[in-house]
Every structure is written in C-alpha cells, then in structure tokens.
Design a protein around this motif. Sequence first.
Motif, PDB file in Angstrom:
ATOM      1  N   MET A 246      51.468  27.433  45.239  1.00 46.86           N
ATOM      2  CA  MET A 246      50.435  26.207  45.821  1.00 46.86           C
ATOM      3  C   MET A 246      50.243  25.292  44.456  1.00 46.86           C
ATOM      4  SD  MET A 246      47.890  28.112  47.975  1.00 46.86           S
ATOM      5  CE  MET A 246      48.468  29.327  49.266  1.00 46.86           C
ATOM      6  N   VAL A 247      50.213  26.042  43.343  1.00 48.63           N
ATOM      7  CA  VAL A 247      49.767  25.132  42.372  1.00 48.63           C
ATOM      8  C   VAL A 247      50.805  25.472  41.059  1.00 48.63           C
ATOM      9  CG1 VAL A 247      47.300  24.805  42.882  1.00 48.63           C
ATOM     10  CG2 VAL A 247      48.046  27.071  41.614  1.00 48.63           C
ATOM     11  N   GLY A 248      51.575  26.195  41.027  1.00 51.34           N
ATOM     12  CA  GLY A 248      52.457  26.247  39.950  1.00 51.34           C
ATOM     13  C   GLY A 248      51.833  27.121  38.895  1.00 51.34           C
ATOM     14  N   ASP A 249      52.328  27.076  37.811  1.00 51.62           N
ATOM     15  CA  ASP A 249      51.997  28.049  36.508  1.00 51.62           C
ATOM     16  C   ASP A 249      50.382  27.755  36.170  1.00 51.62           C
ATOM     17  OD1 ASP A 249      54.125  29.371  36.404  1.00 51.62           O
ATOM     18  OD2 ASP A 249      55.033  27.916  34.785  1.00 51.62           O
ATOM     19  N   ALA A 250      49.870  26.200  36.705  1.00 47.86           N
ATOM     20  CA  ALA A 250      48.581  25.896  36.247  1.00 47.86           C
ATOM     21  C   ALA A 250      47.432  26.855  36.839  1.00 47.86           C
ATOM     22  CB  ALA A 250      48.271  24.564  36.628  1.00 47.86           C
ATOM     23  N   HIS A 251      48.092  27.758  38.003  1.00 45.22           N
ATOM     24  CA  HIS A 251      46.906  28.465  38.809  1.00 45.22           C
ATOM     25  C   HIS A 251      45.973  29.350  38.034  1.00 45.22           C
ATOM     26  CE1 HIS A 251      49.606  31.791  38.179  1.00 45.22           C
ATOM     27  NE2 HIS A 251      48.677  32.763  38.622  1.00 45.22           N
ATOM     28  N   HIS A 252      46.284  29.630  36.958  1.00 43.38           N
ATOM     29  CA  HIS A 252      45.449  30.564  36.114  1.00 43.38           C
ATOM     30  C   HIS A 252      44.032  29.812  35.675  1.00 43.38           C
ATOM     31  CE1 HIS A 252      47.175  27.848  32.875  1.00 43.38           C
ATOM     32  NE2 HIS A 252      46.167  28.121  32.295  1.00 43.38           N
ATOM     33  N   ALA A 253      44.171  28.603  36.004  1.00 45.50           N
ATOM     34  CA  ALA A 253      42.858  27.733  35.772  1.00 45.50           C
ATOM     35  C   ALA A 253      41.884  27.805  36.757  1.00 45.50           C
ATOM     36  CB  ALA A 253      43.082  26.446  35.531  1.00 45.50           C
ATOM     37  N   LEU A 254      42.509  28.535  38.170  1.00 44.34           N
ATOM     38  CA  LEU A 254      41.650  28.492  39.337  1.00 44.34           C
ATOM     39  C   LEU A 254      41.229  29.883  39.597  1.00 44.34           C
ATOM     40  CD1 LEU A 254      43.860  25.622  41.302  1.00 44.34           C
ATOM     41  CD2 LEU A 254      41.670  25.201  40.065  1.00 44.34           C
ATOM     42  N   CYS A 255      42.617  30.498  39.841  1.00 42.25           N
ATOM     43  CA  CYS A 255      42.413  31.838  40.540  1.00 42.25           C
ATOM     44  C   CYS A 255      42.860  33.004  39.548  1.00 42.25           C
ATOM     45  CB  CYS A 255      43.495  31.969  41.713  1.00 42.25           C
ATOM     46  SG  CYS A 255      43.214  30.433  43.084  1.00 42.25           S
ATOM     47  N   LEU A 256      41.772  34.047  39.635  1.00 44.45           N
ATOM     48  CA  LEU A 256      41.882  35.257  38.918  1.00 44.45           C
ATOM     49  C   LEU A 256      42.006  36.438  39.964  1.00 44.45           C
ATOM     50  CD1 LEU A 256      39.796  34.384  36.037  1.00 44.45           C
ATOM     51  CD2 LEU A 256      41.905  34.465  35.838  1.00 44.45           C
ATOM     52  N   PHE A 257      42.861  37.544  39.598  1.00 47.56           N
ATOM     53  CA  PHE A 257      43.241  38.440  40.664  1.00 47.56           C
ATOM     54  C   PHE A 257      42.845  39.722  40.098  1.00 47.56           C
ATOM     55  CE2 PHE A 257      45.950  34.873  41.553  1.00 47.56           C
ATOM     56  CZ  PHE A 257      45.832  34.894  42.788  1.00 47.56           C
ATOM     57  N   THR A 258      42.275  40.744  40.844  1.00 45.74           N
ATOM     58  CA  THR A 258      42.112  42.076  40.201  1.00 45.74           C
ATOM     59  C   THR A 258      42.343  42.926  41.803  1.00 45.74           C
ATOM     60  OG1 THR A 258      41.257  43.629  39.106  1.00 45.74           O
ATOM     61  CG2 THR A 258      39.633  42.481  40.426  1.00 45.74           C
ATOM     62  N   THR A 259      42.265  44.211  41.613  1.00 50.31           N
ATOM     63  CA  THR A 259      42.129  45.369  42.767  1.00 50.31           C
ATOM     64  C   THR A 259      40.738  45.763  42.840  1.00 50.31           C
ATOM     65  OG1 THR A 259      43.008  47.152  41.370  1.00 50.31           O
ATOM     66  CG2 THR A 259      44.626  45.920  42.553  1.00 50.31           C
ATOM     67  N   VAL A 260      40.543  46.425  44.003  1.00 47.14           N
ATOM     68  CA  VAL A 260      39.579  47.083  44.219  1.00 47.14           C
ATOM     69  C   VAL A 260      39.229  48.312  43.028  1.00 47.14           C
ATOM     70  CG1 VAL A 260      38.092  48.478  45.904  1.00 47.14           C
ATOM     71  CG2 VAL A 260      39.253  46.333  46.748  1.00 47.14           C
ATOM     72  N   ASP A 261      40.262  48.915  43.014  1.00 51.28           N
ATOM     73  CA  ASP A 261      40.181  50.122  42.019  1.00 51.28           C
ATOM     74  C   ASP A 261      39.807  49.895  40.781  1.00 51.28           C
ATOM     75  OD1 ASP A 261      40.669  53.162  41.417  1.00 51.28           O
ATOM     76  OD2 ASP A 261      42.268  51.999  40.152  1.00 51.28           O
ATOM     77  N   GLN A 262      40.360  48.722  40.167  1.00 53.45           N
ATOM     78  CA  GLN A 262      40.161  48.226  38.810  1.00 53.45           C
ATOM     79  C   GLN A 262      38.547  47.590  38.679  1.00 53.45           C
ATOM     80  OE1 GLN A 262      41.821  47.914  35.993  1.00 53.45           O
ATOM     81  NE2 GLN A 262      43.991  48.598  36.569  1.00 53.45           N
ATOM     82  N   LEU A 263      38.049  47.089  39.798  1.00 50.88           N
ATOM     83  CA  LEU A 263      36.861  46.753  39.784  1.00 50.88           C
ATOM     84  C   LEU A 263      35.764  47.552  39.820  1.00 50.88           C
ATOM     85  CD1 LEU A 263      35.026  43.738  39.851  1.00 50.88           C
ATOM     86  CD2 LEU A 263      35.447  44.096  42.354  1.00 50.88           C
TER      87      LEU A 263
END
Length: 275
Positions: A246-263
Amino acid sequence: MTVSRLRRPNAMQPQTITPKQQTILHYLYLYRFLTSQQLQVLLGHSSKYRIGAWLKALREMQYIGWQYTASQYKDRSKPAVYFLVSGGIHHLGATSSYPRAELRLRYSDSRRNVSFIENCIFLAGRAVQLISLDHVSDDGRPIYYSVLPRAALADPAHPYHEVIEDAGVRPQLVIIKRVESHSTLYFLELFPPTTPRYAVRRKLKAYVQLLGDQDTLPEGMGSYGVLLVLPNRSELLAAQRAARSMVGDAHHALCLFTTVDQLERKGIDSDIWAA
C-alpha cells in the motif's frame, strides 16, 4: 481462562453510591471487564481491601456482576473479573453522560464468551501497564502516557469521535505518548485469531488513508502511528507485506507490528514493534 460461572443480581434498586464507586462503574463501562487489580491501578488506590469493599457493596446493590472459577474463589491471589449489570447500566444511563447505543451493549456482557472476556482483560492490562509506568527516556526526559479505550470514542462529543467514525476505523485503544512538548498519537488494533486476512488488509487500508490525510487527524499532535497486534508471526508477516504493497518502504512511518505473545511477555513499551 477456564469456563466459569457468572453471577449477576436479579433485581434493580436505585442506590446512593460514593464517588469512588461511581468511578468504578465508569471504568467498567469503558473497558467492559476488569479485574480488581486493574481497578486498583486505574483508581490509583493503595488498599486492595478498600477496593474489595467497594466492589462488594456494588454487587450487593445490584450494580455489577462478577466472574470467578472455583479455584479463584479459593485462591484469593487470583482476582475476580467484574462487569456491569442492569442496575449499574441504568444508573449510568440516568446521568445522560453516556451514549445510549453504546450503553445498551453492556446488557449482553453477562453472556459474553470466554474469548471476548479475555480480549477485554488483555487490552485493559495493556492500558493499565502504560498508565502505571514511571518512565524516563534514554536522555533523561520524562515520558507520560494517556489511554483512551474504544468506548470513550463512542461519545459524539469526544473530539476524536468524528475522525474515527468517518475513517471507518474503531481502534481498541488510542494511546498518546508525551515527551516534553512533543506528542505522538497511536491507534492500537488487536486482531483476534479468527480475523480473515482480507479483513486485516481492509483495516490496514483504512488506517493508511486516515494517516495519509493529516487534515482529518486530531490537532495538537506531533506525529501519528498505528500499532497492529497479530495473533501469530505468520499473520504478522502477511500484514507487513500488505502494508508494503500500500505505501512501499515508507510504511514504517505509519504502521508498527507485533504479536499477542510478544506484547504479553515483554510489554507494550518494549522493543517488540517492527515495521
């Protein structure tokens, strides 16, 4: 969480309650299900016995119900889980401070399944964790967090309500991080294991569009982002690929991901978030 019994009162009687008990009802409205330990942190009270007394009185006044297993009842170190019932819902409705459509949803809470309850407790735990942090940045500056659960944004009078509704996103939590004069607003979205990937992509697209139009976002923030919590690593990688498309490599400025277990294991303020 094992299958447990739900206890709720059978009748309703108007009662006079204390300001602290009113606050307990308010938090149960916001978070749906809370443990006594979580309520103690939210209330900022040092005595768990006082919290227990307030909760017991609210149960006897038929304003709240509670959930417990036989093992919880015997082991007092395991907190019970509390929720609103008809008396408390009517009491809040009489104040005219709560949207009726949102308040009506609380009538079903005594019949919610284990998965729904666990999600509510999990999200409340993340909020409590942030609120209770005494945090200092690497350079010694204090960091403050404030958290808004989804129900707070249901109020049409809330300044974020129109933004959320128009964008078609309903984050479970809105987190505001303040470091001196700079503020960052995060939308936290938790995806249950049953969420199909097309629904994750649709929600991602809505967030990308929202954050791409700065004019529609709440004023007074220095930056914005989305925290996306996926059920496992496989779903996390799929969501990351969708974001890049959707936004290319610049997506890091918008979206951050993790899993339930890590959280759950490391905490929301740790280095678990990946672009």
